[in-house]
Design an enzyme around this catalytic site. Sequence first.
Site, PDB file in Angstrom:
ATOM      1  N   GLU A 100      -6.953   4.881   7.863  1.00  0.00           N
ATOM      2  CA  GLU A 100      -6.692   6.146   7.678  1.00  0.00           C
ATOM      3  C   GLU A 100      -7.845   7.073   6.836  1.00  0.00           C
ATOM      4  O   GLU A 100      -8.175   8.111   7.029  1.00  0.00           O
ATOM      5  CB  GLU A 100      -5.515   6.271   6.579  1.00  0.00           C
ATOM      6  CG  GLU A 100      -4.022   6.097   7.382  1.00  0.00           C
ATOM      7  CD  GLU A 100      -3.102   5.730   6.655  1.00  0.00           C
ATOM      8  OE1 GLU A 100      -2.980   5.564   5.435  1.00  0.00           O
ATOM      9  OE2 GLU A 100      -1.976   5.019   7.195  1.00  0.00           O
ATOM     10  N   HIS A 157      -9.614   1.323   4.878  1.00  0.00           N
ATOM     11  CA  HIS A 157      -8.408   1.398   5.564  1.00  0.00           C
ATOM     12  C   HIS A 157      -8.566   2.524   6.591  1.00  0.00           C
ATOM     13  O   HIS A 157      -9.493   3.411   6.638  1.00  0.00           O
ATOM     14  CB  HIS A 157      -7.435   2.091   4.507  1.00  0.00           C
ATOM     15  CG  HIS A 157      -5.966   1.888   5.192  1.00  0.00           C
ATOM     16  ND1 HIS A 157      -5.496   2.898   5.986  1.00  0.00           N
ATOM     17  CD2 HIS A 157      -4.935   1.217   4.828  1.00  0.00           C
ATOM     18  CE1 HIS A 157      -4.169   2.709   6.343  1.00  0.00           C
ATOM     19  NE2 HIS A 157      -3.810   1.592   5.670  1.00  0.00           N
ATOM     20  N   SER A 182       3.100  -1.656  10.348  1.00  0.00           N
ATOM     21  CA  SER A 182       4.415  -1.590  10.709  1.00  0.00           C
ATOM     22  C   SER A 182       5.287  -2.865  10.318  1.00  0.00           C
ATOM     23  O   SER A 182       6.405  -3.212  10.895  1.00  0.00           O
ATOM     24  CB  SER A 182       4.846  -1.089  12.034  1.00  0.00           C
ATOM     25  OG  SER A 182       4.299   0.309  12.245  1.00  0.00           O
ATOM     26  N   ASN A 222       0.873  -1.181  -0.014  1.00  0.00           N
ATOM     27  CA  ASN A 222       0.068  -0.159   0.014  1.00  0.00           C
ATOM     28  C   ASN A 222       0.788   1.256   0.011  1.00  0.00           C
ATOM     29  O   ASN A 222       1.526   1.437   0.998  1.00  0.00           O
ATOM     30  CB  ASN A 222      -0.967  -0.089   1.215  1.00  0.00           C
ATOM     31  CG  ASN A 222      -1.726   1.279   1.389  1.00  0.00           C
ATOM     32  OD1 ASN A 222      -1.786   2.041   0.317  1.00  0.00           O
ATOM     33  ND2 ASN A 222      -2.520   1.530   2.446  1.00  0.00           N
ATOM     34  N   GLY A 273       2.247   2.545  10.849  1.00  0.00           N
ATOM     35  CA  GLY A 273       3.015   3.759  10.703  1.00  0.00           C
ATOM     36  C   GLY A 273       3.718   4.119  12.028  1.00  0.00           C
ATOM     37  O   GLY A 273       4.346   5.150  11.983  1.00  0.00           O
ATOM     38  N   GLU A 306      -5.440  -4.940  10.857  1.00  0.00           N
ATOM     39  CA  GLU A 306      -4.505  -3.874  10.954  1.00  0.00           C
ATOM     40  C   GLU A 306      -4.910  -3.066  12.223  1.00  0.00           C
ATOM     41  O   GLU A 306      -5.624  -1.790  12.043  1.00  0.00           O
ATOM     42  CB  GLU A 306      -4.627  -2.708   9.814  1.00  0.00           C
ATOM     43  CG  GLU A 306      -4.236  -3.345   8.643  1.00  0.00           C
ATOM     44  CD  GLU A 306      -3.728  -2.707   7.475  1.00  0.00           C
ATOM     45  OE1 GLU A 306      -2.552  -2.964   7.237  1.00  0.00           O
ATOM     46  OE2 GLU A 306      -4.198  -1.373   7.158  1.00  0.00           O
ATOM     47  N   LYS A 354      -0.120   4.195  -0.526  1.00  0.00           N
ATOM     48  CA  LYS A 354      -0.769   5.181   0.304  1.00  0.00           C
ATOM     49  C   LYS A 354      -0.594   6.780  -0.739  1.00  0.00           C
ATOM     50  O   LYS A 354      -0.599   6.667  -2.121  1.00  0.00           O
ATOM     51  CB  LYS A 354      -0.102   5.735   1.521  1.00  0.00           C
ATOM     52  CG  LYS A 354      -0.168   4.568   2.224  1.00  0.00           C
ATOM     53  CD  LYS A 354       0.132   4.749   3.875  1.00  0.00           C
ATOM     54  CE  LYS A 354       0.132   3.335   4.672  1.00  0.00           C
ATOM     55  NZ  LYS A 354      -0.278   3.718   6.090  1.00  0.00           N
TER      56      LYS A 354
END
Length: 267
Positions: free
Chosen positions: A99, A97, A217, A13, A178, A172, A15
Amino acid sequence: MMPLVPTVLIVANWKMNTTPGDAAQLARAIADATDEPLVKRVICPPYVSLATVGQALAGTAVDVGGQDVHAEVSGAYTGGTSAEMLVGLASWCIVGHSERRRDQAESDELIGRKLLRCREAGLVPILCVGERLAEREQGRAEETVRNQLEGSLGVAASGAGGLDPRLVVAYEPVWAIGTGRTARGVDAAAMADAIRDSCAGLGLTDPAGMSVLYGGSVTSSSIGEFLAEPGIDGALVGGASLKVEEMAAIVARAALTGQARSEAART
Ligand code: PEP
């Protein structure tokens, strides 16, 4: 002799990183450095790079995926990209996701409609779920993930044909994305069991055969801990997937698991 079937899935991914030119070069370099038949590789670049990445990957076994899709089929949604628009550019698509849940306030119901659009367009969905740190600390991690699955897959199951049997779920934990922190392999494996159980309850016909990924991560140093768990079928990789050497090492480690699982499946 039975054909070798990829048993591990590694999804990159990217991003909001890379220009179309950078993305093409990076994708080709990763494809060349990760050519392992027992590992299915998928690269999800930004929308504007889907075409150049697709061209750069021509002749390789690496697939292309979108990072998101609009919940509606078409219409007055400025800046939106529909599932149908991705056809020919991508064959997979990430939805839900964290985010986007955080920045666009995406609800489970909305994510469910995105899953419906993926199904109609023939895109393999990669549904992301995961708890926040406070939810884990309160002992509510599993409840949170089950609610996310119920809220999104409940909607997705209402479409023609029910749930997509190709569904991939990426666990996740939000606090691991991250941040450099990862879940423990055993905790990720326990969540993978809960995810399969929930999906079975929601009507998925072959929960044992579905792919459950870990994301958060993941690097070449941590991938082994997750793939050591039989219930984890691969990883959704963010930051590390922008580095060729990291992807080479992650996929090389995944290939060892692929080999071991492939041999186990034959005996
Ligand atoms: C992700 O983007 O889904 C992700 C897990 O990112 P990172 O690997 O950077 O934590």
